[in-house]
Design an enzyme around this catalytic site. Structure first.
Site, PDB file in Angstrom:
ATOM      1  N   PHE A 141      12.232  47.842  37.311  1.00 14.07           N
ATOM      2  CA  PHE A 141      11.466  48.359  38.448  1.00 14.07           C
ATOM      3  C   PHE A 141      11.990  47.677  39.708  1.00 14.07           C
ATOM      4  O   PHE A 141      11.929  46.460  39.827  1.00 14.07           O
ATOM      5  CB  PHE A 141       9.985  48.034  38.227  1.00 14.07           C
ATOM      6  CG  PHE A 141       9.034  48.697  39.200  1.00 14.07           C
ATOM      7  CD1 PHE A 141       8.290  49.813  38.819  1.00 14.07           C
ATOM      8  CD2 PHE A 141       8.869  48.199  40.490  1.00 14.07           C
ATOM      9  CE1 PHE A 141       7.403  50.425  39.703  1.00 14.07           C
ATOM     10  CE2 PHE A 141       7.984  48.810  41.385  1.00 14.07           C
ATOM     11  CZ  PHE A 141       7.251  49.920  40.994  1.00 14.07           C
ATOM     12  N   THR A 166      10.643  54.458  42.823  1.00 15.12           N
ATOM     13  CA  THR A 166      10.552  55.758  43.497  1.00 15.12           C
ATOM     14  C   THR A 166      11.182  56.909  42.704  1.00 15.12           C
ATOM     15  O   THR A 166      11.430  57.975  43.269  1.00 15.12           O
ATOM     16  CB  THR A 166      11.233  55.683  44.888  1.00 15.12           C
ATOM     17  OG1 THR A 166      12.596  55.279  44.720  1.00 15.12           O
ATOM     18  CG2 THR A 166      10.515  54.691  45.788  1.00 15.12           C
ATOM     19  N   GLY A 201      18.751  52.109  33.294  1.00 15.91           N
ATOM     20  CA  GLY A 201      18.001  51.130  32.500  1.00 15.91           C
ATOM     21  C   GLY A 201      18.192  51.254  31.012  1.00 15.91           C
ATOM     22  O   GLY A 201      17.695  50.415  30.258  1.00 15.91           O
ATOM     23  N   TYR A 211      20.009  71.357  47.790  1.00 16.95           N
ATOM     24  CA  TYR A 211      18.718  70.657  47.695  1.00 16.95           C
ATOM     25  C   TYR A 211      17.640  71.677  48.023  1.00 16.95           C
ATOM     26  O   TYR A 211      17.627  72.255  49.111  1.00 16.95           O
ATOM     27  CB  TYR A 211      18.712  69.515  48.705  1.00 16.95           C
ATOM     28  CG  TYR A 211      17.551  68.551  48.576  1.00 16.95           C
ATOM     29  CD1 TYR A 211      17.693  67.368  47.858  1.00 16.95           C
ATOM     30  CD2 TYR A 211      16.332  68.793  49.206  1.00 16.95           C
ATOM     31  CE1 TYR A 211      16.652  66.456  47.752  1.00 16.95           C
ATOM     32  CE2 TYR A 211      15.285  67.889  49.106  1.00 16.95           C
ATOM     33  CZ  TYR A 211      15.455  66.723  48.381  1.00 16.95           C
ATOM     34  OH  TYR A 211      14.420  65.809  48.289  1.00 16.95           O
TER      35      TYR A 211
END
Lengths: 541, 541
Positions: free
Chosen positions: B144, B148, B277, B463
């Site tokens: 962490f 976000t 991660g 986007y």
């Protein structure tokens, strides 16, 4: 403004993309029709030794093939009997690469690393099937495009394998597609660099990838070894040009980069680029292309010292504008190069910088003017375009010199590395000392030259050329010097290679560089895609 | 020459690197002290719904912790008892990320994905030891930094694990070193982007990485997700800035990139960048830095159509010169943005292009002039610097709007992709249709806007921003639309993400994108560095 450059010589010279695709004949470099006389400076190095061209390759008999007949039959069933070859000559011509020790071995008649068989597949699917046959039969497979490795990338482990197969991709020689809107070309991996450029040029495009091995190397090799060309400042390294690639493995096909610049997970293209055949065979790439440049301008510059020149290159790399080609020779290399009467200008002191600019006419002139301003401000003296054009037109001549030098009893070899700008001078000093001390101790004191030929915002490559008398056991003597250089590189935290790759020659240093846990991870990837371990065993991993 | 741009507004405006580091409070975005009123255009979307701010986060009680007390004791032994936290508030504040479904769940009081414990290590070695404790105890670990993620990157699998630990890196907040010669900074991974910029600015440097999550996201997250900032055309994507990085794994430390631009084997940095991660915890990066720009100039341009604007952007990306920031809004986004009275200029037809230039004064003006020539030649009409500066100063305001819109019953969500230029328009059409059709069918017809904000020689990102009424089951309704969009993206051969990463939300599409053999290879890497599978399980792999 004053750029300090003259404008004579702005006319375009013959284009290196027009260089013909030549069929080299090991152990000699390049076009067999081309006779290379030693220039005066090189002849002086050679002294009065008797010329010795070594054992003719056509008279070498390689070791007896160990490949089982049943495996050969299975392979013939894949490609057709006409596309496997076991002649002495074809085996010798697929033996090892082009490092100086490789040449010395073959000149001595040693073809112990010859493959048992050479195979010429027609397409990707045949490559996959070949790999599957070899995996089942425990036959080692060496991908072969140009065969120009200088790090032992073509000499896999033989122990534990039923044989060694050289997988020559020359039939995968098509320009498959050009996406002109996206400026991406799909090339088969067996294309020589020079052949790819010729095909692209017919349609108005170029890769802009011109390593010194350009006449010999192939597209698949460029990708598998992270090749960097002499125009890397302008066109990028080959790994930066690759938008996507296709890999044949014993477990099937990997195809990465169907879209550009994805953020989806690790960049798996980067796992295959630099994999040197250890994960399989790259059969095709999708690469960035650019319009053939309308204008090419090359200049020479003189700096008082290597440090001054390096600072100037750093300024251009960090704040721009960056030329398409930029290189800096140290004092020794400058003196040797400029001693050649073919090079213009009398002053051979200081350090020579070559700058080249390619692109649209107006953009090139703007960029050259702005870069020249920086070079003047950094202490450079313009030597005019003569030196620049002389470098450009002679850029692929260097490798041709090695053979007559060896004939004349002079060892020539190169090695290269890369580090951050802040560590560059210390690294150059320590590598130079390591080579000099070792070869001097073995009775063959060398001349060590160095240049920078690839610059980045954060650092630069260092490329060393070593010239020394051939001693009693030149392979062992060079091996000692190379080990000393590798140790100096690793002690400085630099990388064991900027663009020559790892092969088997750099394997131990590479393992030191990445550490044991990373090596475990690479072995896990290899075990996944190549569970029988037949893909170029002993190379890289 | 005539650029068509005015020169009013050339004075520098307040600098986004001066934005304070804020402590966000889930589920709302940004600085809690900042009150955001809906602008007129957004209020019109909201209609007359009753405001509903959802369940206050401080009143949410997460599920009971499953973490064994002995494990907590072991973790306290590593970091000290003062650096683990199990309060409801800290657990809720580490629950999930900032996708709209994440916000909807937390607004509904759902904290089922809360970690059992939050831990705050002091340094890299503590992170390694935490991972070892968790591996032994089969506890899942979520790195962490800013928290976000908008793709579920913070909500690992819980099944089969003894608990979930949120590993908050905020104490790893140092600028360790600046190598000014090589322009490389060593940053600890827990630094927020805004904090890193503040530290660098004090010494005259910038990263130039400004994603829209800038106020919240952290350095480790940037690296783990291949973040791309709004100035990617000038400063590069975050993955391009990373010269080296350090990863803590349950089996120890990986440290890649001790030298820049190595050709030694696969680029292992690229295996860690984007690993989210799943292979361990990035604890530090060595990143490229640049001098704080002396000059920043932003302009607005109008094109008649998205196709015309895209062609102009492509010309700049392929032949240069490239602005530092370049973006193109489609007709719908242009109309919505320019309907806001805060934006200057009356004409809201056509498509708005924003260009920004940062750097040395003279270089910026040269580049702006040359790029403006191309834009005029490509059919653009200069709107002056007002639109440009308005975009620049409001660039981080967008995310603040989502909360009051949700309060007012309006769903806002975004998704993004990337493809080759030759496929761009077809992709935009198919994704727009997929979202529109799905949400219309569920009774919540959307407004779908699109922009290009990252351009490359070979392609560009798309986007999409979707605005729709909140329906009866907005999470399910959005999930259907998102699945339809993902399918359209995959059918077009585009990537499932250009810069939002994979997380768990894109996992299936990602597996489809890379194929089963590549997934096996990634699993083999994970099994090597994380044999107990505790590193962010269910994310990416």
């Amino acid at each position: 403004m004053t750029t300090g450059t003259d404008r004579t010589g702005d006319e375009p010279k013959p284009d290196e993309t027009a260089i013909p695709v030549v069929e080299m004949r090991r152990p000699r470099w390049g076009d067999p029709a081309r006779v290379t006389e030693l220039p005066a400076a090189a002849a002086a190095l050679a002294g009065d030794a008797t010329e010795d061209r070594g054992v003719p390759p056509e008279s070498i008999t390689p070791r007896e093939s160990t490949l089982p007949a049943a495996v050969r039959a299975d392979l013939e069933a894949v490609v057709g009997a006409g596309y496997v070859a076991a002649s002495d000559d074809e085996r010798v011509q697929h033996t090892r690469g082009y490092s100086t020790p490789d040449l010395l071995r073959l000149r001595a008649g040693d073809a112990v690393d010859a493959p048992d068989l050479v195979i010429y597949p027609a397409d990707h699917d045949e490559v996959v099937r070949i790999l599957q046959v070899c995996a089942a039969a425990k036959v080692a497979v060496v991908p072969f495009t140009g065969g120009t490795s200088v790090v032992g990338g073509l000499a896999p482990d033989r122990a534990g394998f039923a044989g060694v197969l050289s997988l020559d991709l020359r039939r995968l020689d098509r320009l498959v597609e050009i996406d002109e809107v996206s400026r991406v070309a799909t090339l088969q991996a067996g294309l020589r660099g020079s052949a790819a450029e010729a095909l692209l040029r017919d349609r108005g495009w170029t890769l802009g990838h011109f390593p010194q091995s350009y006449e010999g190397a192939g597209i698949g090799g460029y990708a598998a070894t992270r090749s960097a060309g002499q125009s890397s400042a302008g066109y990028g390294r080959f790994d930066e040009m690759v938008e996507g690639l296709v890999l044949a493995t014993p477990r099937g096909t990997l195809d990465f980069g169907t879209a550009p610049r994805s953020a989806a997970g690790p960049d798996l293209r980067q796992l295959i680029l630099g994999s040197e055949g250890a994960f399989g065979v790259i059969t095709g790439v999708r690469v960035r292309i650019r319009p053939v440049p309308a204008t090419r301008l090359f200049d020479g510059w003189r700096f008082d010292s290597f440090a001054d020149g390096a600072t100037a290159l750093r300024r251009l790399a960090q704040d721009g504008p960056l030329p398409t080609v930029i290189r800096l020779s140290d004092e020794v290399e400058t003196a040797i190069n400029l001693a050649d009467p073919a090079q213009r200008g009398g002053d051979s002191t200081g350090c020579l910088v070559i700058t080249g600019y390619e692109g649209g006419d107006q953009e090139v002139r703007r960029r050259r003017d702005a870069a020249s301003e920086v070079l003047v401000d950094a202490g450079g003296t313009a030597l005019g375009s003569g030196h620049g054009e002389s470098w450009r037109t002679g850029r692929f001549a260097g490798p041709y010199l090695r053979d007559p030098l060896l004939d004349a009893g002079v060892l020539v070899e190169t090695l290269e590395t890369v580090t951050y700008w802040s560590k560059l001078h210390e690294l150059r000093a320590s590598v130079t000392a390591a080579i000099t001390d070792t070869l001097t101790a073995s009775g063959t004191p060398p001349l060590v030259m160095c240049h920078i030929s690839h610059v980045y915002a954060s650092g630069a490559s260092l490329y060393f050329t070593v010239v020394a008398p051939l001693g009693a056991d030149p392979i062992a003597e060079w091996a000692s010097a190379k080990t000393a250089a590798n140790n100096a590189i690793r002690a400085a935290g630099a990388s064991i290679t900027h663009h020559h790759a790892v092969g088997r020659d750099h394997r131990d240093a590479y393992h030191d560089e990445i550490g044991p846990l990373a090596l475990d991870a690479l072995r896990a990837v290899k075990a996944t895609v190549d569970p029988d371990g037949v893909c170029n065993p002993g190379i890289l991993i």
